[in-house]
Scaffold this motif. Structure first.
Motif, mmCIF file in Angstrom:
data_model
loop_
_atom_site.group_PDB
_atom_site.id
_atom_site.type_symbol
_atom_site.label_atom_id
_atom_site.label_comp_id
_atom_site.label_asym_id
_atom_site.label_seq_id
_atom_site.Cartn_x
_atom_site.Cartn_y
_atom_site.Cartn_z
ATOM 1 N N TYR A 103 0.854 -1.203 0.000
ATOM 2 C CA TYR A 103 0.000 0.000 0.000
ATOM 3 C C TYR A 103 0.885 1.247 0.000
ATOM 4 O O TYR A 103 0.664 2.177 -0.759
ATOM 5 C CB TYR A 103 -0.823 -0.111 1.269
ATOM 6 C CG TYR A 103 -1.951 0.823 1.582
ATOM 7 C CD1 TYR A 103 -3.267 0.461 1.271
ATOM 8 C CD2 TYR A 103 -1.738 2.003 2.297
ATOM 9 C CE1 TYR A 103 -4.329 1.268 1.657
ATOM 10 C CE2 TYR A 103 -2.797 2.815 2.684
ATOM 11 C CZ TYR A 103 -4.099 2.440 2.365
ATOM 12 O OH TYR A 103 -5.150 3.225 2.761
ATOM 13 N N LYS A 104 1.919 1.212 0.824
ATOM 14 C CA LYS A 104 2.831 2.353 0.914
ATOM 15 C C LYS A 104 3.582 2.555 -0.412
ATOM 16 O O LYS A 104 3.671 3.670 -0.929
ATOM 17 C CB LYS A 104 3.819 2.114 2.063
ATOM 18 C CG LYS A 104 4.699 3.278 2.385
ATOM 19 C CD LYS A 104 5.213 3.202 3.818
ATOM 20 C CE LYS A 104 6.441 2.340 3.940
ATOM 21 N NZ LYS A 104 7.038 2.446 5.295
ATOM 22 N N ASN A 144 3.554 5.741 -3.197
ATOM 23 C CA ASN A 144 4.796 6.324 -3.713
ATOM 24 C C ASN A 144 4.817 6.272 -5.239
ATOM 25 O O ASN A 144 5.169 7.237 -5.913
ATOM 26 C CB ASN A 144 5.991 5.555 -3.117
ATOM 27 C CG ASN A 144 7.338 6.113 -3.558
ATOM 28 O OD1 ASN A 144 7.731 5.960 -4.713
ATOM 29 N ND2 ASN A 144 8.041 6.775 -2.647
ATOM 30 N N VAL A 161 6.845 7.372 3.124
ATOM 31 C CA VAL A 161 6.021 7.136 1.935
ATOM 32 C C VAL A 161 6.602 7.846 0.703
ATOM 33 O O VAL A 161 6.541 7.330 -0.408
ATOM 34 C CB VAL A 161 4.557 7.586 2.179
ATOM 35 C CG1 VAL A 161 3.723 7.470 0.901
ATOM 36 C CG2 VAL A 161 3.935 6.746 3.281
ATOM 37 N N GLU A 190 -5.056 7.664 4.377
ATOM 38 C CA GLU A 190 -4.257 6.438 4.274
ATOM 39 C C GLU A 190 -4.245 5.738 5.622
ATOM 40 O O GLU A 190 -3.798 6.330 6.612
ATOM 41 C CB GLU A 190 -2.825 6.811 3.842
ATOM 42 C CG GLU A 190 -2.809 7.526 2.501
ATOM 43 C CD GLU A 190 -1.467 8.187 2.182
ATOM 44 O OE1 GLU A 190 -0.479 7.926 2.906
ATOM 45 O OE2 GLU A 190 -1.413 8.962 1.211
ATOM 46 N N LYS A 239 -2.778 3.758 8.335
ATOM 47 C CA LYS A 239 -1.378 3.414 8.609
ATOM 48 C C LYS A 239 -1.205 1.928 8.894
ATOM 49 O O LYS A 239 -0.152 1.361 8.606
ATOM 50 C CB LYS A 239 -0.799 4.269 9.749
ATOM 51 C CG LYS A 239 -1.680 4.405 10.971
ATOM 52 C CD LYS A 239 -1.033 5.274 12.043
ATOM 53 C CE LYS A 239 -1.706 6.577 12.386
ATOM 54 N NZ LYS A 239 -3.149 6.601 12.564
ATOM 55 N N TYR A 248 -0.347 0.075 5.575
ATOM 56 C CA TYR A 248 0.824 0.435 4.759
ATOM 57 C C TYR A 248 1.617 -0.780 4.274
ATOM 58 O O TYR A 248 2.177 -0.777 3.193
ATOM 59 C CB TYR A 248 1.760 1.366 5.542
ATOM 60 C CG TYR A 248 1.472 2.841 5.365
ATOM 61 C CD1 TYR A 248 0.718 3.303 4.293
ATOM 62 C CD2 TYR A 248 1.968 3.782 6.263
ATOM 63 C CE1 TYR A 248 0.453 4.652 4.119
ATOM 64 C CE2 TYR A 248 1.717 5.142 6.100
ATOM 65 C CZ TYR A 248 0.961 5.573 5.025
ATOM 66 O OH TYR A 248 0.713 6.901 4.855
#
Lengths: 340, 369
Positions: free
Chosen positions: A7-8, A12, A51, A182, A184, A187
């Motif tokens: 996800y992170k 990006n 991120v 988002e 956390k 992530y």
């Protein structure tokens, strides 16, 4: 081609691809590069959880470390958006939004309306939401309902890496201000994500599991929890449909109503506090518009009406659990004998 | 393993399939079966389908339980002649699990590759090591997974390639020339890049027209053509399908469009719709599809015809249509005339190579032999 990324990483990658595609995309935020005024290596931080790490090397000064003043840099981002840029501002934790409410509620959300449609405000404000990170009461809230209350704001909260990339790309291309939430705790979660760019339109919920007996509606972290609950329910013969709202403003009422018309039962799961939440919103809308389809009262599974506890034991109890979802479903179906 | 006993295993349909659910047995245990008989229904997250018998014998064991998920290659049934004793079959079943585990390791190799061509970076799959080359060319909006029921069967007799045309699947989305000629040039560029001097071209729908175009333009490179539910053989095409596919931007809009592809609309699962939506949402895809449908299928009319020209050549041609094709009228199958081998298959729609895979594979294998 598709491959598993987190996800992170997906966030990006969305930022990187949009910065390559569109020179007006810029990033602002606290410590998103190396930390404002801090000596030493550029790109050392890449945001509080890394991120944006690596983007400075690719895009240089289009990333800006800002002073620790949310009202200043969120205001700057909104102003830049009104002047033709597409800024993405990172606000660390949605909990800190309070210090720049005027910029968001009274300025960004209102420009299009107040200027007769002649102004657009294509700004994205990214922020972390949700509990489970042992970060205590001021860094763990699910404040999504504060933003869905305001006309003129779009509110997004992805539950997986594929959606995170496609929804963030859509958020950047969208001409309205977007609050991009988002979770956390997600992530690290991985999904099959294409390397190419793609945009997921706002206002389209995702049916992540088909079912016949009950509709489970959630967003963010509550989606994987609802899927776990659906697995448990399947073992006792209850077939649960799971809907991921993906965007909370706009919201896809049609998918929710169609599903409830098929199942006759609704359980909404929301990590926000229980009063005036996404859960109450969905339950009220379904009660008003699909009352005849309901075989039982809609149920809500939410956090309690308390701050997020710092005690790990209490924090784990605070977040809606799969067990709580199963119990809520049983309230709509009546007691079900376990198949085992 | 016992040669007199033949396994029925969970098939692998498509590159990403790792497991499938048995939804129901179409033959009870003890039934006599022959090759092509539909034995058991299987559903994956992408598509529902039927497993057919490849052997003659009796369905001696029904192992896969309905509504239960099994990994690919798991034993779900056993075919053997009546004289094989039950004890031998029980031993076979017991032994099978260990063998499957040993074979699982070799499945790790990458299933698709990429190659740079003048038409961009193209994805392809390659199977088999036969002397003859076969290239499978999907249709408008399709990808190499449209051949998931065919590629392995054809690979028994040939080296089989399936590619994603430019603008499709995971290939580059830029289309230098959105026309049959452009796609045909891309195909020849693909053959050059892989050193394929000559191949049997098997095309579905728009891919059939690409195959025919290539046979006309570069006859030395084409050993034969197989045109399945093919474009280019007549005037009409269902604009509700081609335009609908381009314009659909949500699951709700796309599902009824996709249902027109199949004889049985229930074949379209939610995952199939989601996968195509994911493809359609990639940057550049809408532009590519719009350009292609505008150039080839504007207003429900096919702009590029190949039938007459192909009829005048001696390129071996096999034409296959589904009798209930709702995208291209099945009477187009006759367009090349008696020079071609023609088969119109009942109870099949536009995706006849998926819906009647065993028959289609049999026809292609006979055609290229």
């Amino acid at each position: 081609m598709a491959r598993m990324i987190s996800y992170k990483q997906a966030i990006n990658e969305a930022l990187d691809l949009e910065m390559r595609r569109d020179p007006t995309v810029i990033l602002l935020g606290e410590d998103i590069v190396g930390g404002a005024g801090a000596p030493g290596e550029m790109d050392a931080w890449g945001g509080v959880l890394g991120v944006t790490k690596g983007l400075h090397a690719k895009h240089g000064n289009r990333l800006m470390d800002t002073p620790l003043s949310e009202s200043a840099y969120i205001g700057a981002a909104i102003g830049a958006a009104a002047c033709g840029m597409r800024p993405v501002a990172e606000l660390m934790f949605l909990d800190f939004m309070g210090v720049c409410f005027d910029q968001i509620f009274n300025q960004a959300a209102k420009f299009k309306y107040m200027f007769g449609g002649k102004a657009k405000t294509p700004v994205v404000i990214r922020a972390m939401v949700g509990a489970g990170f042992r970060a205590a009461a001021q860094h763990s809230q699910m404040l999504t309902p504060l933003f869905t209350h305001i006309p003129g704001l779009k509110v997004v909260c992805p539950s997986n890496a594929y959606d995170a990339k496609g929804l963030l790309i859509q958020a950047i291309r969208d001409d309205d201000p977007v609050i991009f939430c988002e979770h956390k705790a997600l992530y690290g979660s991985e999904a099959d994500v294409p390397e190419e760019s793609y945009a997921i339109p706002f206002g389209e919920a995702n049916i992540v599991r088909d079912g016949r007996d009950v509709t489970l509606v959630g967003y963010g972290l509550t989606v994987p929890r609802a899927l776990t609950a659906a697995d448990t329910l399947a073992r006792s013969g209850v077939s649960a449909e799971v809907i991921d709202l993906r965007t909370l403003s706009p919201i896809d009422w049609d998918t929710v109503i169609e599903s409830v018309e098929n199942t006759g039962r609704l359980v909404v799961i929301d990590e926000a506090n229980p009063r005036c939440s996404i859960a109450t919103d969905v339950a009220a809308y379904v009660a008003q518009n699909a009352f005849g389809a309901l075989k039982a009262a809609p149920q809500m599974v939410t956090a309690p009406h308390t701050p997020v506890p710092f005690s790990p034991v209490l924090e784990d109890l605070y977040i809606p659990s799969a067990d709580a979802i199963v119990a809520a479903v049983h309230k709509t179906t009546g007691p079900v004998k376990s198949a085992a | 393993m016992n040669e007199r006993i033949k396994p029925i295993v969970m098939p692998k349909w498509g590159l990403s399939m790792s497991e499938g659910k048995v939804t129901g047995w179409l033959k009870p245990a003890g039934s006599p079966v022959a090759p092509g008989d539909e034995i058991v229904e299987v559903e994956t997250d992408k598509i529902a389908g039927v497993v057919e018998a490849h052997e003659t014998g009796t369905l001696r064991r029904v192992i896969g339980e309905p509504d239960t998920v099994y990994p690919v290659k798991a034993l779900i049934g056993v075919i053997a002649d009546d004289e094989v004793p039950d004890a031998e079959i029980d031993a076979y079943v017991a032994e099978y699990a260990t063998q499957a585990a040993a074979e699982a390791a070799e499945e790790e190799a990458p299933r698709t590759h990429f190659i740079d061509t003048p038409a961009g970076r193209l994805r392809y799959a390659k199977r088999g090591e036969g002397a003859e080359n076969v290239i499978l060319i999907h249709g408008f909006g399709g990808d190499l997974d449209n051949w998931l029921f065919n590629i392995d069967a054809l690979a028994e007799a040939a080296t089989v390639y399936a590619l994603d045309l430019p603008g499709h699947g995971q290939s580059d989305k830029k289309l230098a020339d959105p026309s049959l000629k452009g796609l045909s040039a891309a195909l020849l560029g693909f053959m050059d890049a892989l050193d394929i001097a000559r191949a049997h071209l098997v095309g579905h729908s728009m891919g059939g027209a690409v195959a025919a175009r290539t046979a006309l333009d570069a006859p030395g490179r084409v050993a034969s053509v197989t045109l399945i539910g093919s474009a280019g053989l007549g005037d009409e095409i269902n604009a509700g399908y081609t335009d609908g596919f381009v314009q659909a931007s949500s699951r709700r809009e796309l599902k009824p469009v996709l249902e027109q592809l199949f004889h049985d609309p229930d074949t379209v699962t939610r995952q199939l719709v989601d996968d195509l939506l994911k493809y359609k949402r990639l940057d550049g895809v809408t532009e590519a599809l719009t350009a292609l449908s505008g150039a080839l299928f504007a207003g429900g009319r096919q702009a590029d015809q190949v039938a007459q020209a192909l009829a005048a050549t001696d390129v071996p041609a096999l034409v296959i249509f589904g009798a209930s094709d709702k995208v291209i009228p099945p009477d187009h199958a006759q367009a090349i005339g008696t020079r071609a081998t023609v088969e119109v298959i009942e109870d099949a729609g536009h995706m006849v190579q998926m819906e009647k895979a065993a028959r289609v594979n049999e026809l292609i294998l006979a055609h290229i032999a």
